[in-house]
Design an enzyme around this catalytic site. Structure first.
Site, PDB file in Angstrom:
ATOM      1  N   ARG A 148      -0.666  -3.159  -6.909  1.00 15.28           N
ATOM      2  CA  ARG A 148      -1.122  -4.142  -5.922  1.00 15.28           C
ATOM      3  C   ARG A 148      -2.042  -5.164  -6.579  1.00 15.28           C
ATOM      4  NH1 ARG A 148      -1.282  -4.407  -0.376  1.00 15.28           N
ATOM      5  NH2 ARG A 148      -3.153  -5.173   0.657  1.00 15.28           N
ATOM      6  N   LYS A 163      -3.340  -0.864   7.592  1.00 14.60           N
ATOM      7  CA  LYS A 163      -4.721  -1.162   7.982  1.00 14.60           C
ATOM      8  C   LYS A 163      -4.801  -2.062   9.207  1.00 14.60           C
ATOM      9  CE  LYS A 163      -7.361  -0.379   3.773  1.00 14.60           C
ATOM     10  NZ  LYS A 163      -8.372  -0.928   2.853  1.00 14.60           N
ATOM     11  N   HIS A 194      -2.425   1.607  -6.334  1.00 17.42           N
ATOM     12  CA  HIS A 194      -3.086   0.333  -6.077  1.00 17.42           C
ATOM     13  C   HIS A 194      -3.121  -0.575  -7.311  1.00 17.42           C
ATOM     14  CE1 HIS A 194      -4.329  -0.064  -2.003  1.00 17.42           C
ATOM     15  NE2 HIS A 194      -5.321  -0.885  -2.286  1.00 17.42           N
ATOM     16  N   HIS A 207      -3.477  -8.774   4.437  1.00 16.43           N
ATOM     17  CA  HIS A 207      -4.906  -8.898   4.690  1.00 16.43           C
ATOM     18  C   HIS A 207      -5.155  -9.667   5.988  1.00 16.43           C
ATOM     19  CE1 HIS A 207      -5.911  -8.405   0.127  1.00 16.43           C
ATOM     20  NE2 HIS A 207      -5.721  -7.246   0.732  1.00 16.43           N
ATOM     21  N   ARG A 261       0.847  -1.188   0.000  1.00 11.64           N
ATOM     22  CA  ARG A 261       0.000   0.000   0.000  1.00 11.64           C
ATOM     23  C   ARG A 261       0.889   1.246   0.000  1.00 11.64           C
ATOM     24  NH1 ARG A 261      -2.298  -3.333   4.145  1.00 11.64           N
ATOM     25  NH2 ARG A 261      -4.328  -4.212   3.538  1.00 11.64           N
ATOM     26  N   TYR A 263      -9.815  -9.976  -5.483  1.00 12.50           N
ATOM     27  CA  TYR A 263      -8.811 -10.007  -6.540  1.00 12.50           C
ATOM     28  C   TYR A 263      -9.036 -11.170  -7.507  1.00 12.50           C
ATOM     29  CZ  TYR A 263      -6.280  -6.633  -3.666  1.00 12.50           C
ATOM     30  OH  TYR A 263      -5.931  -5.527  -2.948  1.00 12.50           O
TER      31      TYR A 263
END
Length: 410
Positions: A356, A284, A353, A379, A259, A388
């Site tokens: 990513r 996150k 992103h 995650h 990120r 994804y």
């Protein structure tokens, strides 16, 4: 000008020099700061009491002086120089700029108190990341100002569903469905807190209406392997300080799918050259991962540290190319610039992103387990990685079956 103000300008010059501003910039900043304190003296205003409104008023005054001296208006970006010098002066004089807002009435005092408590609760009780707290706080402040300005400080206890609907109506125009849903979720958080602390009679959060988004709705932008290679090749040919920095960042994006905030917060001590590993602080989840330091990434970062990075006390690896040499903020504009330079035009969004997304799809197509992909991307659960899967559409086309149809007879 008083001795106190003379001393303040001298201190400003010293601070700017320590931050490695160029002599020309230092001279310009101090000249405009001196003009500002002279203006304050004429108005009998102490520099420690200056507000943003008074800065705006002075800039209008400075433009008028420019017209009088030169017989023309200044250029469109001229105001950024005096404003920057004045802001540097005010940070020195007041310790913080812009200064924290001061309560001018009972309504302001109520709003500030609620927001301070709400922010503490989000950070200490819920343990949210800084970026999440910032988004929630913006919506919370905006909603409280809207409600209290309309109906007064006593209106929170009697707030109704119609008030919530009216607020959402003001926030919905020109927003995408995804953005409206985000607004609704942030508003629900504030409403739950207001009810939890007894400031609202009933919990109104279930009554916030948001658009229904279907699972995996919309396909994010993605780069092909050839496009990623083209961007890396183009950035690698730029041997300027900015080029070395950007190439190292793009290598991190392409190799690990990090990120933007994880790259901006990457610190020098996170690189373990002996163990050939790199520590990533996930923005996150607030967890840390240790990843193998791949050769292209290590070489690009090392080249930047040795040749391109300016001398600074900042511990973050990637810093601005101009003083003050502090860490980078967002990477979106840099990524867009490098995509354009490489002649790459994504179909949709073109922020960081997309690298990513590209890394996730590359691993999916290489049959890497979804749990491993989620661990690399930082995650918390496989549910976060699932979206994804929809990006690997070429794989689905490759195994598509012919559907027999009715034979057409002539």
């Amino acid at each position: 000008m008083s001795n106190t103000n003379d001393q303040l300008i001298t201190e400003l010059r010293t601070v700017l020099s320590s931050q490695q501003y160029s002599p020309v910039v230092i001279g310009n900043y101090c000249a405009y700061a001196r003009g500002f304190v002279e203006y304050l003296a004429q108005q009998s205003i102490d520099v420690v009491e200056v507000t943003e409104t008074q800065v705006v008023q002075y800039l209008h005054h400075a433009v008028a002086l420019f017209r009088k001296r030169h017989g023309r208006s200044p250029g469109p970006y001229w105001h950024s120089i005096p404003r920057s010098g004045i802001h540097a002066l005010l940070r020195l004089a007041q310790g913080q700029w812009p200064s924290p807002p001061k309560a001018a009435c009972v309504a302001d005092a109520l709003r500030f108190a609620i927001c301070d408590e709400y922010e503490t609760w989000l950070r200490e009780e819920r343990g949210l990341a800084t970026a999440s707290i910032d988004a929630l706080m913006w919506e919370g402040r905006n909603f409280l100002a809207w409600q209290i300005d309309r109906h007064g400080p006593d209106s929170l206890m009697t707030m109704s569903v119609s008030d919530i609907d009216s607020y959402m109506d003001t926030r919905s125009p020109h927003q995408t469905r995804r953005s409206v849903k985000d607004v609704a979720e942030r508003l629900r958080s504030m409403l739950r807190y207001l009810h939890r602390t007894g400031r609202v009679a009933i919990d109104l959060s279930p009554h916030v209406i948001a658009p229904l988004l279907y699972a995996y709705e919309g396909v994010p932008s993605i780069l092909t392997p050839d496009q990623v290679a083209a961007v890396l090749q183009a950035s690698g040919e730029d041997k300027t300080s900015a080029g070395l920095r950007d190439h190292a960042i793009l290598q991190l994006l392409a190799t690990y799918g990090l990120r933007s905030g994880e790259i901006c917060n990457l610190r020098i001590e996170d690189m373990d050259w002996r163990a050939e590993s790199i520590r990533i602080r996930h923005t996150k989840t607030r967890a840390s991962s240790f990843l193998p330091l791949m050769a292209p990434v290590g070489e690009a970062v090392l080249a930047y540290l040795q040749v391109g990075r300016p001398a600074t006390d900042a511990r973050e690896i990637f810093v601005r190319t101009r003083a003050p040499y502090r860490k980078l903020g967002l990477l979106a504009s840099m990524v867009r610039r490098r995509l354009t330079a490489a002649g790459v035009t994504p179909a949709g969004k073109n922020g960081s992103h997309i690298f990513r997304h590209a890394r996730a799809v590359e691993m999916l197509r290489a049959a890497v387990p979804q749990k491993v992909i989620g661990d690399l991307l930082g995650h918390r659960s496989t549910e976060s990685t699932a979206p994804y899967l929809k990006l690997a559409t070429e794989d689905l086309r490759a195994i598509a079956l012919d559907v027999p149809g009715q034979e057409v007879r002539s």
